[in-house]
Motif scaffolding. Structure first.
Motif, PDB file in Angstrom:
ATOM      1  N   LEU A 190      -7.598 -47.680  20.427  1.00 15.27           N
ATOM      2  CA  LEU A 190      -6.291 -47.565  19.775  1.00 15.27           C
ATOM      3  C   LEU A 190      -5.838 -48.896  19.176  1.00 15.27           C
ATOM      4  O   LEU A 190      -5.296 -48.931  18.066  1.00 15.27           O
ATOM      5  CB  LEU A 190      -5.245 -47.052  20.762  1.00 15.27           C
ATOM      6  N   THR A 191      -6.065 -49.967  19.906  1.00 17.31           N
ATOM      7  CA  THR A 191      -5.679 -51.290  19.414  1.00 17.31           C
ATOM      8  C   THR A 191      -6.449 -51.645  18.149  1.00 17.31           C
ATOM      9  O   THR A 191      -5.875 -52.130  17.173  1.00 17.31           O
ATOM     10  CB  THR A 191      -5.897 -52.359  20.502  1.00 17.31           C
ATOM     11  N   ALA A 211     -10.423 -41.514  21.119  1.00 13.11           N
ATOM     12  CA  ALA A 211      -9.766 -41.989  22.334  1.00 13.11           C
ATOM     13  C   ALA A 211      -8.897 -40.927  22.996  1.00 13.11           C
ATOM     14  O   ALA A 211      -8.976 -40.726  24.213  1.00 13.11           O
ATOM     15  CB  ALA A 211      -8.909 -43.215  22.006  1.00 13.11           C
ATOM     16  N   ALA A 257      -1.452 -46.386  27.262  1.00 13.09           N
ATOM     17  CA  ALA A 257      -2.861 -45.982  27.243  1.00 13.09           C
ATOM     18  C   ALA A 257      -3.605 -46.564  28.430  1.00 13.09           C
ATOM     19  O   ALA A 257      -3.349 -47.685  28.854  1.00 13.09           O
ATOM     20  CB  ALA A 257      -3.509 -46.450  25.949  1.00 13.09           C
ATOM     21  N   ALA A 271      -0.834 -48.063  22.757  1.00 13.32           N
ATOM     22  CA  ALA A 271      -2.007 -48.738  23.321  1.00 13.32           C
ATOM     23  C   ALA A 271      -1.591 -49.786  24.347  1.00 13.32           C
ATOM     24  O   ALA A 271      -2.214 -49.935  25.393  1.00 13.32           O
ATOM     25  CB  ALA A 271      -2.838 -49.381  22.208  1.00 13.32           C
ATOM     26  N   LYS A 325      -7.529 -47.982  25.390  1.00 13.41           N
ATOM     27  CA  LYS A 325      -6.696 -49.047  24.829  1.00 13.41           C
ATOM     28  C   LYS A 325      -7.406 -49.807  23.710  1.00 13.41           C
ATOM     29  O   LYS A 325      -6.812 -50.082  22.661  1.00 13.41           O
ATOM     30  CB  LYS A 325      -6.285 -50.012  25.941  1.00 13.41           C
ATOM     31  N   THR A 326      -8.662 -50.111  23.894  1.00 13.32           N
ATOM     32  CA  THR A 326      -9.404 -50.882  22.896  1.00 13.32           C
ATOM     33  C   THR A 326      -9.536 -50.108  21.589  1.00 13.32           C
ATOM     34  O   THR A 326      -9.333 -50.677  20.509  1.00 13.32           O
ATOM     35  CB  THR A 326     -10.800 -51.256  23.429  1.00 13.32           C
ATOM     36  N   ILE A 332       1.107 -46.620  17.266  1.00 13.70           N
ATOM     37  CA  ILE A 332      -0.187 -46.557  17.960  1.00 13.70           C
ATOM     38  C   ILE A 332      -0.410 -47.820  18.779  1.00 13.70           C
ATOM     39  O   ILE A 332      -0.867 -47.765  19.925  1.00 13.70           O
ATOM     40  CB  ILE A 332      -1.328 -46.317  16.957  1.00 13.70           C
ATOM     41  N   SER A 364      -8.482 -42.875  17.012  1.00 16.36           N
ATOM     42  CA  SER A 364      -7.486 -42.231  17.876  1.00 16.36           C
ATOM     43  C   SER A 364      -7.981 -40.882  18.380  1.00 16.36           C
ATOM     44  O   SER A 364      -7.754 -40.524  19.538  1.00 16.36           O
ATOM     45  CB  SER A 364      -6.165 -42.057  17.130  1.00 16.36           C
TER      46      SER A 364
END
Length: 124
Positions: free
Chosen positions: A37-38, A86, A29, A25, A34-35, A21, A83
């Motif tokens: 997932l990160t 997102a 992504a 990201a 991105k945020t 993941i 996730s």
């Protein structure tokens, strides 16, 4: 040293998923997701490591094993909820993420209790 094998395996798989993941990201992504997932991957990885520590904890206390499972499950639930928000545009999963958070917090608190009990038993 005795190992709780099923917890160790689950923790390792959680760690692998967190890396996947995080890699997505970082490299695939868009900026909007991105945020999420990160953040999800980070929490999942930290709690996969916590679960692995619990799997090899020397005292083999039931509290420690439960803490490990709560950490692993909580990290997974939290990460999957973020996730889903997102990647699948499912904002309703925002109601699921706090469940993962409560599981993760519970894991840390149980581990603290187990550590205190272990210290008291050893000192006596």
């Amino acid at each position: 040293m005795r190992v709780t094998r099923s917890l160790a395996v689950f923790a390792a798989l959680n760690g692998a998923l967190a890396v996947a993941i995080g890699a997505f990201a970082a490299h695939g992504a868009g900026p909007q997701i991105k945020t999420l997932l990160t953040t999800g991957g980070h929490y999942q990885m930290v709690h996969a490591v916590l679960a692995l520590v619990c799997a090899v904890w020397p005292s083999r206390s039931r509290l420690v094993v439960v803490a490990g499972w709560l950490a692993a499950a909580g990290g997974l639930v939290f990460c999957l909820a973020l996730s889903a928000i997102a990647l699948l545009s499912l904002p309703a999963m925002g109601a699921v993420a706090p469940i993962g958070g409560v599981l993760m917090i519970s894991a840390w608190l149980l581990l603290a209790v187990a550590a205190l009990r272990s210290q008291i038993t050893t000192a006596a």
